[in-house]
Write a protein that holds these residues in place. Sequence first.
Motif, PDB file in Angstrom:
ATOM      1  N   PHE A   1      15.093  -4.115   4.247  1.00 35.80           N
ATOM      2  CA  PHE A   1      14.016  -3.908   3.294  1.00 35.80           C
ATOM      3  C   PHE A   1      12.682  -3.715   4.020  1.00 35.80           C
ATOM      4  O   PHE A   1      12.502  -4.167   5.152  1.00 35.80           O
ATOM      5  N   LYS A   2      11.747  -3.085   3.290  1.00 38.02           N
ATOM      6  CA  LYS A   2      10.380  -2.896   3.821  1.00 38.02           C
ATOM      7  C   LYS A   2       9.580  -4.183   3.631  1.00 38.02           C
ATOM      8  O   LYS A   2       9.510  -4.710   2.519  1.00 38.02           O
ATOM      9  N   LYS A   3       8.970  -4.630   4.719  1.00 42.89           N
ATOM     10  CA  LYS A   3       8.217  -5.890   4.651  1.00 42.89           C
ATOM     11  C   LYS A   3       6.968  -5.752   3.771  1.00 42.89           C
ATOM     12  O   LYS A   3       6.440  -4.647   3.589  1.00 42.89           O
ATOM     13  N   ASN A   4       6.518  -6.868   3.252  1.00 44.84           N
ATOM     14  CA  ASN A   4       5.259  -7.000   2.490  1.00 44.84           C
ATOM     15  C   ASN A   4       5.257  -6.314   1.130  1.00 44.84           C
ATOM     16  O   ASN A   4       4.267  -6.390   0.412  1.00 44.84           O
ATOM     17  N   SER A   5       6.308  -5.597   0.778  1.00 39.07           N
ATOM     18  CA  SER A   5       6.289  -4.847  -0.485  1.00 39.07           C
ATOM     19  C   SER A   5       6.556  -5.764  -1.675  1.00 39.07           C
ATOM     20  O   SER A   5       7.474  -6.599  -1.623  1.00 39.07           O
ATOM     21  N   PRO A   6       5.807  -5.607  -2.770  1.00 41.75           N
ATOM     22  CA  PRO A   6       6.068  -6.426  -3.969  1.00 41.75           C
ATOM     23  C   PRO A   6       7.405  -6.087  -4.631  1.00 41.75           C
ATOM     24  O   PRO A   6       7.875  -6.838  -5.480  1.00 41.75           O
ATOM     25  N   SER A   7       8.019  -4.978  -4.229  1.00 39.05           N
ATOM     26  CA  SER A   7       9.363  -4.648  -4.732  1.00 39.05           C
ATOM     27  C   SER A   7      10.424  -4.992  -3.695  1.00 39.05           C
ATOM     28  O   SER A   7      11.464  -5.561  -4.016  1.00 39.05           O
ATOM     29  N   CYS A   8      10.175  -4.614  -2.430  1.00 33.75           N
ATOM     30  CA  CYS A   8      11.219  -4.679  -1.403  1.00 33.75           C
ATOM     31  C   CYS A   8      11.069  -5.841  -0.412  1.00 33.75           C
ATOM     32  O   CYS A   8      12.045  -6.147   0.292  1.00 33.75           O
ATOM     33  N   GLY A   9       9.928  -6.453  -0.311  1.00 30.91           N
ATOM     34  CA  GLY A   9       9.756  -7.495   0.713  1.00 30.91           C
ATOM     35  C   GLY A   9      10.691  -8.674   0.491  1.00 30.91           C
ATOM     36  O   GLY A   9      10.940  -9.074  -0.645  1.00 30.91           O
TER      37      GLY A   9
ATOM     38  N   VAL B   1      17.268   3.348  -1.204  1.00 31.73           N
ATOM     39  CA  VAL B   1      16.814   3.058  -2.572  1.00 31.73           C
ATOM     40  C   VAL B   1      15.304   2.850  -2.516  1.00 31.73           C
ATOM     41  O   VAL B   1      14.814   2.082  -1.683  1.00 31.73           O
ATOM     42  N   CYS B   2      14.564   3.539  -3.396  1.00 32.07           N
ATOM     43  CA  CYS B   2      13.145   3.234  -3.591  1.00 32.07           C
ATOM     44  C   CYS B   2      12.998   2.746  -5.027  1.00 32.07           C
ATOM     45  O   CYS B   2      12.972   3.567  -5.963  1.00 32.07           O
ATOM     46  N   PRO B   3      12.915   1.453  -5.234  1.00 34.39           N
ATOM     47  CA  PRO B   3      12.862   0.934  -6.607  1.00 34.39           C
ATOM     48  C   PRO B   3      11.698   1.495  -7.413  1.00 34.39           C
ATOM     49  O   PRO B   3      11.856   1.847  -8.588  1.00 34.39           O
ATOM     50  N   GLU B   4      10.523   1.613  -6.791  1.00 32.23           N
ATOM     51  CA  GLU B   4       9.349   2.041  -7.565  1.00 32.23           C
ATOM     52  C   GLU B   4       9.450   3.513  -7.956  1.00 32.23           C
ATOM     53  O   GLU B   4       9.152   3.880  -9.102  1.00 32.23           O
ATOM     54  N   ALA B   5       9.873   4.362  -7.033  1.00 29.96           N
ATOM     55  CA  ALA B   5      10.015   5.790  -7.361  1.00 29.96           C
ATOM     56  C   ALA B   5      11.151   5.989  -8.365  1.00 29.96           C
ATOM     57  O   ALA B   5      11.014   6.754  -9.324  1.00 29.96           O
TER      58      ALA B   5
ATOM     59  N   VAL C   1      18.959   0.411   2.385  1.00 28.50           N
ATOM     60  CA  VAL C   1      17.678   0.505   3.112  1.00 28.50           C
ATOM     61  C   VAL C   1      16.586   0.974   2.155  1.00 28.50           C
ATOM     62  O   VAL C   1      16.841   1.782   1.250  1.00 28.50           O
ATOM     63  N   SER C   2      15.391   0.437   2.326  1.00 31.19           N
ATOM     64  CA  SER C   2      14.239   0.936   1.575  1.00 31.19           C
ATOM     65  C   SER C   2      13.992   2.379   2.004  1.00 31.19           C
ATOM     66  O   SER C   2      13.823   2.656   3.204  1.00 31.19           O
ATOM     67  N   SER C   3      13.946   3.282   1.033  1.00 29.25           N
ATOM     68  CA  SER C   3      13.892   4.730   1.339  1.00 29.25           C
ATOM     69  C   SER C   3      12.752   5.107   2.272  1.00 29.25           C
ATOM     70  O   SER C   3      12.903   5.975   3.137  1.00 29.25           O
ATOM     71  N   CYS C   4      11.594   4.456   2.105  1.00 24.72           N
ATOM     72  CA  CYS C   4      10.421   4.845   2.910  1.00 24.72           C
ATOM     73  C   CYS C   4      10.662   4.604   4.397  1.00 24.72           C
ATOM     74  O   CYS C   4      10.061   5.269   5.237  1.00 24.72           O
TER      75      CYS C   4
ATOM     76  N   GLU D   1       9.073  10.334   1.584  1.00 28.22           N
ATOM     77  CA  GLU D   1       7.660  10.184   1.180  1.00 28.22           C
ATOM     78  C   GLU D   1       7.589   9.649  -0.251  1.00 28.22           C
ATOM     79  O   GLU D   1       7.318  10.379  -1.205  1.00 28.22           O
ATOM     80  N   VAL D   2       7.847   8.366  -0.357  1.00 24.89           N
ATOM     81  CA  VAL D   2       7.942   7.725  -1.675  1.00 24.89           C
ATOM     82  C   VAL D   2       6.946   6.582  -1.826  1.00 24.89           C
ATOM     83  O   VAL D   2       6.932   5.911  -2.844  1.00 24.89           O
ATOM     84  N   ARG D   3       6.103   6.352  -0.818  1.00 22.02           N
ATOM     85  CA  ARG D   3       5.164   5.236  -0.914  1.00 22.02           C
ATOM     86  C   ARG D   3       4.084   5.526  -1.964  1.00 22.02           C
ATOM     87  O   ARG D   3       3.896   6.674  -2.383  1.00 22.02           O
TER      88      ARG D   3
HETATM   89  S1  SF4 Z   1       9.245   0.449  -3.353  1.00 23.25           S
HETATM   90 FE1  SF4 Z   1       7.760   0.700  -1.712  1.00 23.25          FE
HETATM   91  S2  SF4 Z   1       8.652  -0.426   0.016  1.00 23.25           S
HETATM   92 FE2  SF4 Z   1      10.281  -0.103  -1.467  1.00 23.25          FE
HETATM   93  S3  SF4 Z   1      11.269   1.803  -0.818  1.00 23.25           S
HETATM   94 FE3  SF4 Z   1       9.726   2.371  -2.333  1.00 23.25          FE
HETATM   95  S4  SF4 Z   1       7.938   2.841  -1.118  1.00 23.25           S
HETATM   96 FE4  SF4 Z   1       9.307   1.703   0.205  1.00 23.25          FE
END
Ligand code: SF4
Length: 327
Positions: A114-122, A53-57, A19-22, A27-29
Amino acid sequence: MNQSKPVSEANVPSIRVGVSSCLLGQEVRYDGGHSRDRYVADTLAEHFALVPVCPEAELGMGTPRETVRLHGDDLARPRMIGSLSATDWTSGMNRFAATRIQQLGSENLCGYVFKKNSPSCGVFRVKVYRDKGMPQRKGRGLFASAFAQRYPLVPLEEEGRLQDSGLRENFVERVFALHRLQQVFTGRWKRSELMTFHANEKYLLMAHDPQGLKYLGQLVGQVKQHTPAQFRDQYMVAFMAIMARTATVPKHVNALQHVAGHLRGLVSSPAREKILAVIAEFKQGYVPLIVPMTLIQHYIELHDVPYVNRQTYLTPHPRELKLRNHA
Ligand code: SF4
């Protein structure tokens, strides 16, 4: 009593879903906030062990951070660019994704939200900015894309699409299906166990794709012609492809009529007429699937029809999820 329900109290907590962590409220957005989704964080968390998993963080982009966007004319290979600084994160994200996704192999994930619309997770319809012209909603986040390529059998969804009752049911059903497949093919699996498994899945597969069920039956008939690994791979791919097809109302009606056929000669004429009438009401959209299913299950258990009682079609996911209660 149903002796071998596919969804037992014992096995449910062991099913792991990424699952996308956010979505869990972490609080990883980019703005330091979260995107907590109640269905994921409350309902799914009760039934699955969620692996955040939050890929960006995790890549070290920092929180808060500038936003990133997908850019490029090659929609299959977009670049991830910082909106203000124009920093190119593409290589870093792709390297991170390769390593992290490899690690996730040990989790045996049976699904991913996954979190929708995200350039990493969408996963679906992520905006890609073209070099010329209007942005197109045809992209996929870099991490989600790499995950889908590495684990093509794992069902993927977005939290937004899980609001749709049909998509939600199909996703959860596939998560449980992949878990059952993983169990039957663990280690040195036996042909006899495979035969039993396949027999128990018959009506669930029929509700998704009657033609696919026939193909899978032929494959099972040729099991001796394959190495165990070849057979396992072919069977799992075909099984999950069938499950990905929507179980429409007409396909459910067909499967229900087949299941009800096992009661012929066991129930009274009025009871049989009642079952057929309730199936017809489901067909017309007057009652949800749970209604004919519950009635049939009552008679199956009452008259002890073990072959049907073992069918995963009767309970492919926990009743508390109420996935068959929608019209
Ligand atoms: S990269 Fe963005 S959408 Fe994906 S888990 Fe992190 S904050 Fe959420």
